[in-house]
Design an enzyme around this catalytic site. Structure first.
Site, PDB file in Angstrom:
ATOM      1  N   CYS A  40       0.511  -1.137  -0.128  1.00 10.73           N
ATOM      2  CA  CYS A  40       0.097  -0.024  -0.082  1.00 10.73           C
ATOM      3  C   CYS A  40       0.421   1.425  -0.197  1.00 10.73           C
ATOM      4  CB  CYS A  40      -0.854  -0.082   0.836  1.00 10.73           C
ATOM      5  SG  CYS A  40      -0.181  -0.676   3.013  1.00 10.73           S
ATOM      6  N   HIS A  43      -3.136   5.689   4.911  1.00 12.44           N
ATOM      7  CA  HIS A  43      -1.613   6.426   4.605  1.00 12.44           C
ATOM      8  C   HIS A  43      -1.450   7.871   4.054  1.00 12.44           C
ATOM      9  CE1 HIS A  43      -1.581   2.265   5.329  1.00 12.44           C
ATOM     10  NE2 HIS A  43      -1.280   1.856   5.046  1.00 12.44           N
TER      11      HIS A  43
HETATM   12  N1  LIG Z   1      -5.214  -3.650   4.459  1.00 11.07           N
HETATM   13  C1  LIG Z   1      -4.702  -3.288   3.232  1.00 11.07           C
HETATM   14  O1  LIG Z   1      -4.186  -1.973   3.557  1.00 11.07           O
HETATM   15  C2  LIG Z   1      -3.335  -4.084   2.333  1.00 11.07           C
HETATM   16  C3  LIG Z   1      -2.981  -3.028   1.790  1.00 11.07           C
HETATM   17  C4  LIG Z   1      -1.740  -3.651   0.301  1.00 11.07           C
HETATM   18  C5  LIG Z   1      -2.346  -5.327   0.563  1.00 11.07           C
HETATM   19  N2  LIG Z   1      -2.808  -6.041   1.514  1.00 11.07           N
HETATM   20  C6  LIG Z   1      -2.905  -7.572   2.025  1.00 11.07           C
HETATM   21  O2  LIG Z   1      -4.309  -7.782   1.581  1.00 11.07           O
HETATM   22  C7  LIG Z   1      -4.346  -9.162   2.178  1.00 11.07           C
HETATM   23  C8  LIG Z   1      -5.682  -9.322   3.207  1.00 11.07           C
HETATM   24  O3  LIG Z   1      -5.995  -7.724   3.513  1.00 11.07           O
HETATM   25  P1  LIG Z   1      -6.837  -7.532   4.739  1.00 11.07           P
HETATM   26  O4  LIG Z   1      -6.222  -6.105   5.307  1.00 11.07           O
HETATM   27  O5  LIG Z   1      -8.126  -7.488   3.741  1.00 11.07           O
HETATM   28  O6  LIG Z   1      -7.392  -8.634   5.781  1.00 11.07           O
HETATM   29  P2  LIG Z   1      -8.317  -9.194   6.777  1.00 11.07           P
HETATM   30  O7  LIG Z   1      -9.299  -7.861   7.093  1.00 11.07           O
HETATM   31  O8  LIG Z   1      -7.393  -9.447   8.334  1.00 11.07           O
HETATM   32  O9  LIG Z   1      -8.840 -10.044   5.862  1.00 11.07           O
HETATM   33  C9  LIG Z   1      -8.432 -11.871   5.398  1.00 11.07           C
HETATM   34  C10 LIG Z   1      -8.648 -12.157   4.587  1.00 11.07           C
HETATM   35  O10 LIG Z   1      -8.583 -13.056   3.961  1.00 11.07           O
HETATM   36  C11 LIG Z   1      -9.598 -14.531   4.821  1.00 11.07           C
HETATM   37  N3  LIG Z   1      -8.867 -15.849   4.616  1.00 11.07           N
HETATM   38  C12 LIG Z   1      -8.099 -15.540   5.608  1.00 11.07           C
HETATM   39  N4  LIG Z   1      -6.980 -17.383   5.655  1.00 11.07           N
HETATM   40  C13 LIG Z   1      -8.274 -17.504   5.040  1.00 11.07           C
HETATM   41  C14 LIG Z   1      -8.152 -19.045   4.638  1.00 11.07           C
HETATM   42  N5  LIG Z   1      -6.530 -19.833   4.781  1.00 11.07           N
HETATM   43  N6  LIG Z   1      -9.430 -19.562   3.843  1.00 11.07           N
HETATM   44  C15 LIG Z   1      -9.726 -18.773   3.265  1.00 11.07           C
HETATM   45  N7  LIG Z   1      -9.568 -17.402   3.163  1.00 11.07           N
HETATM   46  C16 LIG Z   1      -8.566 -17.061   4.440  1.00 11.07           C
HETATM   47  C17 LIG Z   1     -10.455 -14.254   5.660  1.00 11.07           C
HETATM   48  O11 LIG Z   1     -11.670 -15.238   5.556  1.00 11.07           O
HETATM   49  P3  LIG Z   1     -12.097 -15.190   6.776  1.00 11.07           P
HETATM   50  O12 LIG Z   1     -13.630 -13.921   7.393  1.00 11.07           O
HETATM   51  O13 LIG Z   1     -12.998 -16.569   6.545  1.00 11.07           O
HETATM   52  O14 LIG Z   1     -11.640 -15.505   7.829  1.00 11.07           O
HETATM   53  C18 LIG Z   1     -10.928 -12.768   5.228  1.00 11.07           C
HETATM   54  O15 LIG Z   1     -11.525 -12.453   4.176  1.00 11.07           O
HETATM   55  C19 LIG Z   1      -2.748  -9.001   3.193  1.00 11.07           C
HETATM   56  O16 LIG Z   1      -2.142  -9.911   1.925  1.00 11.07           O
HETATM   57  C20 LIG Z   1      -3.004  -8.124   2.756  1.00 11.07           C
HETATM   58  O17 LIG Z   1      -1.179  -7.868   3.270  1.00 11.07           O
HETATM   59  C21 LIG Z   1      -3.710  -4.927   2.965  1.00 11.07           C
END
Ligand SMILES: NC(=O)c1ccc[n+]([C@@H]2O[C@H](COP(=O)([O-])OP(=O)(O)OC[C@H]3O[C@@H](n4cnc5c(N)ncnc54)[C@H](OP(=O)(O)O)[C@@H]3O)[C@@H](O)[C@H]2O)c1
Length: 340
Positions: A130, A243
């Site tokens: 990000c 950010h």
């Molecule tokens: N947040 C940011 O600013 C940002 C920016 C760039 C990249 N990212 C990347 O994007 C990804 C997600 O981030 P987030 O902030 O959205 O996280 P989050 O809010 O914690 O959500 C995680 C998601 O992944 C699912 N998940 C986790 N483990 C799983 C599994 N084994 N099988 C199927 N689904 C699974 C969860 O499903 P359940 O609800 O069923 O657990 C949920 O839908 C990460 O790789 C992060 O590094 C985030």
């Protein structure tokens, strides 16, 4: 004739924004699958004015699906992205797992849209970190004019960049400060995040920098130009979404602050808000829900020969993740898949 699109991690912060943005931008979706872990089976997610029920990623068959937008973290991505790719579905991944693989394009559509064309080798396209995404949108048009030698960046990153649990930790810790007996000890972060700042994002590297800082260096080189030197200090701040970055840029030749302002005003994905008065700049709370990368505080750095300072703010769940991923899908559609 549109696309069959799967959103993987649909119950997460980024996944939910992906669903919103696909609907907002009227991406040509013929069929949509919202996928998450078995824990969320049947959970309803909004997609425009419809709702879709979440399916279990573990048993989902990607055969016949065109595009999968992944936002589930590296460990789960390692298991499921190759399955989707093998089934002929193009994966656009938000985790850091594939970003540094030379056979996988790392794309910010305003900066290197042509890199999308190299998707076919592994059927995977990576989305940057990000903090990198918003920075390179600002650097690229300036680099095209005056060649950037070195960038010194300090970030002020919101807790939504960590995930759902971190948002809860900031909320509960903040409330707990005012209610005796309801204090919340740090658990997602190593120190208190409420009313504090933490100069540590991701793991420590051998040279004393953190992995988040390393990512900004490596990804800027891969997306913009390997010759640009970057040094970063990444800091977590008690902000929910958005950010911010203080960026110092050293160019090979002189460039005037007015010209920088004009170039950025014309640049795709950027909105310049730069009045030299109280409130004449953008802060994270104003960028939430927006597509733009906002640039303020543009000024000459008189301590070096060809230097510029600026302030850069963007919604990390949008340009930093979900919006960029949808823009990659749009670019892939326009340049390669040509449906819709
Ligand atoms: N947040 C940011 O600013 C940002 C920016 C760039 C990249 N990212 C990347 O994007 C990804 C997600 O981030 P987030 O902030 O959205 O996280 P989050 O809010 O914690 O959500 C995680 C998601 O992944 C699912 N998940 C986790 N483990 C799983 C599994 N084994 N099988 C199927 N689904 C699974 C969860 O499903 P359940 O609800 O069923 O657990 C949920 O839908 C990460 O790789 C992060 O590094 C985030």
């Amino acid at each position: 004739m549109g696309y069959k699109v799967a959103v993987v991690g649909a119950t997460g912060n980024v996944g939910r924004e992906m669903l919103n943005i696909l609907a907002e931008r009227q991406f040509p979706v013929d069929e949509l699958a919202a996928l998450a872990s078995r824990r969320s089976l049947g959970t309803e997610c909004s997609f425009g004015d419809k709702t879709v029920k979440t399916q279990d990623l573990d048993t989902f068959d990607f055969t016949g699906w065109d595009i999968a937008l992944f936002a589930i973290g590296s460990d789960a991505t390692k298991i499921y992205a190759p399955k989707a790719a093998k089934a002929g579905c193009v994966v656009i991944d938000n985790s850091s797992l594939y970003r540094y693989d030379p056979d996988i394009p790392l794309v910010v559509p305003e900066v290197n849209p042509e890199a999308v064309d190299r998707y076919a080798k592994k059927m995977i396209i990576a989305n940057p970190n990000c903090s990198t995404a918003q920075m390179v949108v600002a650097l690229k048009p300036l680099h095209d004019r005056a060649k950037i030698k070195r960038v010194v960046v300090s970030t002020y990153q919101s807790v939504s960049g960590t995930g759902k649990d971190a948002i809860d930790e900031l909320w509960n810790q903040t409330k707990g400060m005012y209610v005796p007996g309801q204090e919340v000890a740090p658990s997602v972060y190593p120190k208190q995040i409420a009313f504090n700042v933490i100069p540590h994002i991701d793991v420590f590297m051998e040279d004393g920098s953190t992995k988040e800082e390393w990512k900004m260096v490596a990804e800027t080189k891969k997306i913009v130009d390997p010759s640009i030197k970057v040094t970063a200090t990444c800091v977590r701040v008690p902000v929910f979404v958005g950010h911010s970055e203080a960026i110092n840029i050293e160019f090979e030749e002189f460039i005037d602050e007015d010209e920088v302002r004009d170039i950025l005003r014309e640049a795709p994905g950027i909105l310049v808000v730069d009045k030299r008065e109280a409130g004449g700049y953008v802060t994270p709370v104003e960028c939430v829900g927006d597509y733009a990368t906002f640039i303020s505080r543009i000024r000459q750095d008189s301590t070096i020969e060809n230097g510029i300072n600026l302030w850069c703010v963007s919604d990390n769940l949008r340009k930093g993740a979900a919006l960029n991923a949808v823009q990659i899908a749009e670019t892939l559609g326009r340049r390669v898949l040509k449906k819709g």
